[in-house]
Write a protein that holds these residues in place. Structure first.
Motif, PDB file in Angstrom:
ATOM      1  N   UNK A  93       0.835  -1.192   0.000  1.00 12.25           N
ATOM      2  CA  UNK A  93       0.000   0.000   0.000  1.00 12.25           C
ATOM      3  C   UNK A  93       0.871   1.242   0.000  1.00 12.25           C
ATOM      4  N   UNK A  94       0.286   2.405  -0.273  1.00 10.99           N
ATOM      5  CA  UNK A  94       1.066   3.639  -0.366  1.00 10.99           C
ATOM      6  C   UNK A  94       1.475   4.171   1.010  1.00 10.99           C
ATOM      7  N   UNK A  95       2.571   4.910   1.005  1.00 10.57           N
ATOM      8  CA  UNK A  95       3.055   5.563   2.225  1.00 10.57           C
ATOM      9  C   UNK A  95       3.318   7.028   1.938  1.00 10.57           C
ATOM     10  N   UNK A  96       2.646   7.902   2.658  1.00  8.63           N
ATOM     11  CA  UNK A  96       2.930   9.326   2.537  1.00  8.63           C
ATOM     12  C   UNK A  96       4.074   9.676   3.481  1.00  8.63           C
ATOM     13  N   UNK A  97       5.142  10.235   2.934  1.00 11.24           N
ATOM     14  CA  UNK A  97       6.324  10.616   3.717  1.00 11.24           C
ATOM     15  C   UNK A  97       6.394  12.132   3.718  1.00 11.24           C
ATOM     16  N   UNK A  98       6.092  12.723   4.859  1.00  6.21           N
ATOM     17  CA  UNK A  98       6.020  14.175   4.989  1.00  6.21           C
ATOM     18  C   UNK A  98       7.389  14.721   5.379  1.00  6.21           C
ATOM     19  N   UNK A  99       7.984  15.493   4.490  1.00  4.78           N
ATOM     20  CA  UNK A  99       9.324  16.041   4.708  1.00  4.78           C
ATOM     21  C   UNK A  99       9.237  17.559   4.721  1.00  4.78           C
ATOM     22  N   UNK A 100       9.657  18.163   5.814  1.00  2.00           N
ATOM     23  CA  UNK A 100       9.669  19.624   5.888  1.00  2.00           C
ATOM     24  C   UNK A 100      11.013  20.148   5.429  1.00  2.00           C
ATOM     25  N   UNK A 101      11.025  21.379   4.968  1.00  4.52           N
ATOM     26  CA  UNK A 101      12.222  21.957   4.348  1.00  4.52           C
ATOM     27  C   UNK A 101      13.348  22.201   5.355  1.00  4.52           C
ATOM     28  N   UNK A 102      13.075  22.023   6.652  1.00  7.93           N
ATOM     29  CA  UNK A 102      14.134  22.200   7.651  1.00  7.93           C
ATOM     30  C   UNK A 102      14.731  20.869   8.095  1.00  7.93           C
ATOM     31  N   UNK A 103      14.573  19.820   7.310  1.00  7.13           N
ATOM     32  CA  UNK A 103      15.039  18.499   7.717  1.00  7.13           C
ATOM     33  C   UNK A 103      16.555  18.465   7.907  1.00  7.13           C
ATOM     34  N   UNK A 104      17.274  19.349   7.250  1.00 10.46           N
ATOM     35  CA  UNK A 104      18.737  19.384   7.390  1.00 10.46           C
ATOM     36  C   UNK A 104      19.200  20.352   8.474  1.00 10.46           C
ATOM     37  N   UNK A 105      18.260  21.040   9.115  1.00  8.99           N
ATOM     38  CA  UNK A 105      18.640  22.057  10.102  1.00  8.99           C
ATOM     39  C   UNK A 105      19.324  21.406  11.301  1.00  8.99           C
TER      40      UNK A 105
END
Length: 527
Positions: free
Chosen positions: A515-527
């Protein structure tokens, strides 16, 4: 001779022509087209919006090389799929849209789903739009569309069928398929002339576009000759990323014009060299330009090629490689390629802070044969410039028309087409909401599909453009839903990684999830 309703007969004809999957939504106007789907042995994918059905057909076609077919209703169904039709037209994708239409619109008003000119409306966004007025015409138009997908540039077609015609009886004797056709071969004189140009060149440069993705031997030929190369975004993967004389997909970099200007012969294969390929008015060449394409309009465009070959790129390069078997006397160096690529990567990292390391981490987590479908989002804009592709036609993006909402439904269509091969969708937080309802299709079909949402909480590209134009940013900040809870409500798996390691683990887990998986990535993941 037996008969059945034409609506059912259309499905049987498509099946006899090799079609396996139909994307669409049934309605009272086109229900006759659904009469024959099961009997013919076709698989129907129920989209949650006609726009989604069109993008699914597009993704299926790009992933498999086969025709993507849609069934839609009169009026609003046709209007809803016109955006995908426009995208397929821009990107040369073989999509066939079959719709119902009213029997008469001249003498009556106020009918359900009535349009003033349905055929004309569709014609604005596809190769051609026609209305079948008889069963014989219906068969002929379907075969014409399928024939032209093989015989010319692959662009979407639309056929309308009056409701009364769909309900009427048609002979079950399906016409024999049209004979196979091949794209045009080059003339021997054209091959010899190009061979002479290459033998006399010291800095020959090849540019490969999306129309050359079937050149699975191009990388070997470039290495054999010692020729340098560039690709458009759509042409990535045609040349091996480790080829020491391959400059990558850097045509849109302003200083790529300097590289092109240093060549003494430029050969462009299968590319429009359009605005979205270059983002500048001129290519940058000061030497002879050779264009190879199956579209005559491309060969006489603003770039003013001195030599043109109206032929299939595969045939041209194949015959050319037979004539030129030895290495050419070229002066390109691997160091100038390294210097240019390092410079361009630094420019991208500066223009779009924080994206390059995320793209690198994501690439490291994906199997080599992963097929990617991306939306109009800053993450994709950066990634498709710096992400090395070792095979062609494995990153699909809405290049020309540039529509939002493409990635999710196109990835669904692509995944249906390639089966167990890994497929990933990449969308921005805003564009994802254009087509999020089709997440239910992926859940319903239990597709193993990682869906990566790049969430910067804004229309980031538009904000940057406004600032550069000295416009106070307006209407570029939106309130987003809780994407994780939203996906869970649809029945999808979810992840919200807060580090690059966690992102990689989430992607690997998603690829193994039923089944599908939504992976929510915010733009500060490298902060």
């Amino acid at each position: 001779m037996s008969q059945r309703p034409l609506g059912a007969q259309i499905s049987h004809m498509l099946k006899s022509r090799g079609v396996e999957v139909i994307f669409g939504i049934p309605g009272v106007h086109n229900q006759e087209m659904y009469r024959g789907i099961q009997e013919a042995g076709l698989t129907h994918i129920l989209a949650r919006h006609e726009q989604g059905a069109g993008f699914m057909a597009d993704g299926y076609a790009r992933a498999t090389g086969r025709v993507g077919v849609c069934y839609v209703i009169t009026g609003p169904g046709l209007c809803n799929i016109m955006t995908p039709m426009g995208q397929a037209y821009s990107d040369s994708v073989p999509v066939l849209v079959l719709s119902s239409c009213l029997d008469d619109t001249a003498a009556a008003r106020g009918q359900l789903h009535q349009m003033k000119d349905q055929q004309g409306a569709a014609a604005c966004v596809c190769d051609w739009s026609e209305t079948a007025r008889s069963a014989t015409a219906a068969y002929a138009l379907i075969d014409r569309a399928l024939f032209e997908f093989d015989a010319a540039r692959k662009r979407p077609k639309h056929i309308s069928f009056p409701i009364g015609l769909l309900q009427g009886a048609a002979d079950t004797d399906i016409p024999a398929p049209r004979p196979d056709v091949s794209l045009p071969d080059p003339l021997d004189g054209q091959i010899m002339a190009l061979a002479t140009l290459l033998q006399n060149a010291r800095r020959p440069l090849f540019i490969f576009g999306g129309g050359a993705v079937h050149l699975d031997f191009a990388s070997d030929v470039m290495a054999q000759w010692g020729a340098a190369s560039l690709t458009t975004y759509a042409g990535r993967g045609i040349i091996a990323p480790d080829d020491p004389l391959h400059f990558g997909a850097a045509l849109a970099r302003g200083s790529s014009a300097d590289v092109i200007g240093s060549a003494d012969l430029v050969v462009v294969m299968g590319s429009e060299l359009s605005e979205v390929d270059l983002w500048r008015d001129t290519l940058g060449h000061t030497c002879p330009l050779v264009r190879v394409d199956i579209d005559p309009q491309v060969l006489c465009d603003r770039h003013g090629a001195e030599h043109v070959i109206l032929a299939d790129c595969f045939a041209v390069l194949d015959k050319l490689s037979e004539v030129l078997e030895d290495r050419l006397d070229t002066t390109w160096t691997a160091q100038e390629v390294v210097d240019a690529r390092v410079k361009w990567r630094a420019e991208i990292a500066m223009e779009r802070p924080g994206i390059v390391p995320v793209a690198d981490a994501l690439r490291a987590a994906l199997p080599a044969d992963t097929m990617i479908f991306s939306d109009m989002t800053q993450f994709a804009y950066a990634a498709k410039e710096i992400w090395p592709m070792d095979r062609a036609a494995h990153w699909h993006h809405p290049y020309g028309f540039g529509t939002l909402g493409y990635a999710l439904p196109a990835a669904i269509g692509g995944k249906i087409g390639v089966g167990d091969q890994p497929v990933v969708a990449i969308a921005g937080d805003y564009g994802f909401q254009y087509s999020l309802q089709d997440l239910m299709v992926a859940v319903e079909l239990e597709l193993s599909l990682p869906i990566i949402i790049w969430d910067n909480g804004k229309l980031g590209e538009i904000e940057d453009s406004m600032v550069q134009a000295q416009i106070a940013p307006n209407a570029v900040i939106q309130k987003n839903p809780d994407f994780v809870k939203l996906a869970q409500a649809y029945g999808a798996a979810t992840a919200a990684p807060k580090s690059l390691d966690a992102l990689q683990n989430a992607v690997r887990t998603a690829l193994a999830t039923n089944g599908p998986t939504l992976i929510h990535v915010t733009s500060d993941i490298c902060a």
